[in-house]
Design an enzyme around this catalytic site. Sequence first.
Site, PDB file in Angstrom:
ATOM      1  N   ASP A  45       0.832  -1.212   0.000  1.00  0.00           N
ATOM      2  CA  ASP A  45       0.000   0.000   0.000  1.00  0.00           C
ATOM      3  C   ASP A  45       0.868   1.264   0.000  1.00  0.00           C
ATOM      4  O   ASP A  45       0.346   2.375  -0.047  1.00  0.00           O
ATOM      5  CB  ASP A  45      -1.040  -0.021   1.131  1.00  0.00           C
ATOM      6  CG  ASP A  45      -0.428  -0.143   2.512  1.00  0.00           C
ATOM      7  OD1 ASP A  45       0.802  -0.232   2.619  1.00  0.00           O
ATOM      8  OD2 ASP A  45      -1.204  -0.148   3.489  1.00  0.00           O
ATOM      9  N   SER A  46       2.198   1.100  -0.011  1.00  0.00           N
ATOM     10  CA  SER A  46       3.098   2.237  -0.299  1.00  0.00           C
ATOM     11  C   SER A  46       2.758   2.814  -1.669  1.00  0.00           C
ATOM     12  O   SER A  46       3.115   3.951  -1.989  1.00  0.00           O
ATOM     13  CB  SER A  46       4.560   1.785  -0.259  1.00  0.00           C
ATOM     14  OG  SER A  46       4.744   0.630  -1.045  1.00  0.00           O
ATOM     15  N   ASP A  84      -1.076  -6.241  -0.193  1.00  0.00           N
ATOM     16  CA  ASP A  84      -1.397  -5.635   1.102  1.00  0.00           C
ATOM     17  C   ASP A  84      -2.901  -5.471   1.245  1.00  0.00           C
ATOM     18  O   ASP A  84      -3.572  -4.982   0.326  1.00  0.00           O
ATOM     19  CB  ASP A  84      -0.769  -4.231   1.192  1.00  0.00           C
ATOM     20  CG  ASP A  84       0.527  -4.217   1.971  1.00  0.00           C
ATOM     21  OD1 ASP A  84       0.839  -5.211   2.661  1.00  0.00           O
ATOM     22  OD2 ASP A  84       1.242  -3.196   1.876  1.00  0.00           O
ATOM     23  N   LYS A 112      -0.845  -9.538   3.095  1.00  0.00           N
ATOM     24  CA  LYS A 112      -0.120  -9.016   4.265  1.00  0.00           C
ATOM     25  C   LYS A 112      -1.035  -8.038   4.988  1.00  0.00           C
ATOM     26  O   LYS A 112      -1.739  -7.259   4.341  1.00  0.00           O
ATOM     27  CB  LYS A 112       1.168  -8.319   3.816  1.00  0.00           C
ATOM     28  CG  LYS A 112       1.926  -7.646   4.949  1.00  0.00           C
ATOM     29  CD  LYS A 112       3.355  -7.285   4.544  1.00  0.00           C
ATOM     30  CE  LYS A 112       3.489  -6.024   3.720  1.00  0.00           C
ATOM     31  NZ  LYS A 112       2.994  -4.793   4.379  1.00  0.00           N
ATOM     32  N   GLU A 114      -1.185  -5.459   8.737  1.00  0.00           N
ATOM     33  CA  GLU A 114      -0.363  -4.834   9.777  1.00  0.00           C
ATOM     34  C   GLU A 114      -0.919  -5.112  11.166  1.00  0.00           C
ATOM     35  O   GLU A 114      -2.131  -5.028  11.377  1.00  0.00           O
ATOM     36  CB  GLU A 114      -0.336  -3.308   9.565  1.00  0.00           C
ATOM     37  CG  GLU A 114       0.375  -2.894   8.296  1.00  0.00           C
ATOM     38  CD  GLU A 114       0.481  -1.383   8.140  1.00  0.00           C
ATOM     39  OE1 GLU A 114       0.133  -0.633   9.085  1.00  0.00           O
ATOM     40  OE2 GLU A 114       0.913  -0.945   7.062  1.00  0.00           O
ATOM     41  N   GLU A 181       9.325  -3.857  10.470  1.00  0.00           N
ATOM     42  CA  GLU A 181       9.626  -2.522   9.929  1.00  0.00           C
ATOM     43  C   GLU A 181      10.147  -1.591  11.015  1.00  0.00           C
ATOM     44  O   GLU A 181       9.519  -1.412  12.061  1.00  0.00           O
ATOM     45  CB  GLU A 181       8.375  -1.924   9.267  1.00  0.00           C
ATOM     46  CG  GLU A 181       8.634  -0.512   8.740  1.00  0.00           C
ATOM     47  CD  GLU A 181       7.665  -0.010   7.698  1.00  0.00           C
ATOM     48  OE1 GLU A 181       6.782  -0.772   7.268  1.00  0.00           O
ATOM     49  OE2 GLU A 181       7.808   1.175   7.317  1.00  0.00           O
TER      50      GLU A 181
HETATM   51  O1  KIV Z   1       3.552  -1.117   1.423  1.00  0.00           O
HETATM   52  C1  KIV Z   1       4.754  -1.418   1.496  1.00  0.00           C
HETATM   53  O2  KIV Z   1       5.575  -1.075   0.641  1.00  0.00           O
HETATM   54  C2  KIV Z   1       5.200  -2.172   2.644  1.00  0.00           C
HETATM   55  C3  KIV Z   1       6.667  -2.260   2.898  1.00  0.00           C
HETATM   56  C4  KIV Z   1       7.085  -1.030   3.624  1.00  0.00           C
HETATM   57  C5  KIV Z   1       7.025  -3.481   3.640  1.00  0.00           C
HETATM   58  O3  KIV Z   1       4.396  -2.666   3.386  1.00  0.00           O
END
Ligand code: KIV
Length: 258
Positions: A45-46, A84, A112, A114, A181
Amino acid sequence: MTAQQKVDALMMLKGKQRITALTAYDYPMARLLDEAEIDILLVGDSLGMVVLGFPDTTHVTMEHMLHHIAAVARTQPRALILGDLPIHSYNSPSEAAKSALRLREAGAEAVKLEGGINEAEKIKAIIDAGIPVIGHIGMLPQHVLEERGYRKKGKNESSAQSLIDDAQALEKAGVCAIVLESIIADVAMRITSAIGVPTIGIGCGDATCDGEVAVITDLLGSYPWFVPPFAKPEAQLAPQIIAAARAFRARIQHSLTQ
Ligand code: KIV
């Protein structure tokens, strides 16, 4: 290879060979990174910041994720496609499973999310739905607003111990790996030896985890407006892109119309 075979192969790497993961948000980049034999393509989600221009990941929606996961999945990579779960898409175990199924339909082979011990029931619900899960503890970008910034984690013994407890709870819930992280190096190493599944670090120091993940724009130097302190660029594409665009502009403006 099936998603489960890819996951099993990754889990076997712990203690043998370090795992490599890079973010990918579109078809050409996913193809290039797969060609480079990266183990995991993370549609992170970056995306919200480095592709969509939002200030943080709290603006990313399910629709954004589905769109970009589908683009990456069209490459049919050898690498595991990890998607994510965006903020607000996993508020309960049933919502988590439903959202994970939507990411899988778009092409994610694992998801993934959090958080630590409080997410265990959601993780179990997703795994019960047949989808492998990778955890993410330490600095949690989806909580950046409450935390007022990107802060290092594990600075004192009680926070170090609660990170270890979180990692063990996630392992018990059935995750196949955990992203760590921005955790103090020594604590990241303690977590890595306290669990049987691989840890994948970002901002935790060199070689403290079983693998490393990087945001692709940090690696390529293509997003110069915000570079995290731990980024280790292998290229500087931003000036090259500007130079190429300038060369194009000059060539077109200086040639006469026939
Ligand atoms: O969204 C992302 O790029 C991430 C990384 C920082 C691990 O979750």
